[in-house]
Design a protein around this motif. Sequence first.
Motif: not given
Length: 235
Positions: A108-109, A114-120, A126-129
């Motif tokens: 999930x962008x 930062x300008x290219x951060x992702x959450x998984x 489970x949300x890795x933020x």
Amino acid sequence: MLFRQMLDRQTSTYTYLIADLEQKAAILVDPVLEQVERDLKQLAELELTLRYCIETHIHADHITGTAKLRAVTQCQGIVPVGAGVDCADRFIQDCEHLSMGSIEIKAIATPGHTDSHMVYLVNNTHLLTGDALLIRGCGRTDFQSGDAGILFDSVTQRLFTLKDEMLVYPAHDYRGFSVSTIGEEKRFNPRFVGRDRQQFIEFMAELNLPDPQKIAEAVPANERCGNISTPDYTI
């Protein structure tokens, strides 16, 4: 699913070990260079094969352990698309899925820190933020193309719209917390509760935080996937 949260105390960084126990296959999210030996020991004890090292973003406070883990295990290094890194094996983009046995990870962008951060999102539970959303906080926005307004949008429009019971696991914690939920953060996170977008921008602009101690070495090293001149690890 095996899920482990492991802490690097020096930088208050959480690394996450996720594994399919039937396939004996594992993923590490945000590994730390100084903790490579610990991570390899965990993998060996649990008889797991490391398939992927995934970054939420290019970190400024620690050097990633991906290069050393990749050298030892032949795993693939994965970074968000647009991160300005050319050494990764794979680049992951918004809404892309990574499957490994019973493990399903959705990217999930969430730019802003930062300008290219992702959450998984792992198995929809489970949300890795990363640094986008911390427990009762959020990542800073004053360097690495950070943008407070964009971070506000990422958190409120992309994360706070997820189900309230979603477990929140951040990349860092500085106050002794390990896990939260989306519902809790919507109710209690002081950086967002009671603030609109402009108020959040003004608040973030007034933080005046010192630079991370390792920023000068960490950012360029992480742009090389953690490649530095140090002895190889072995198991």
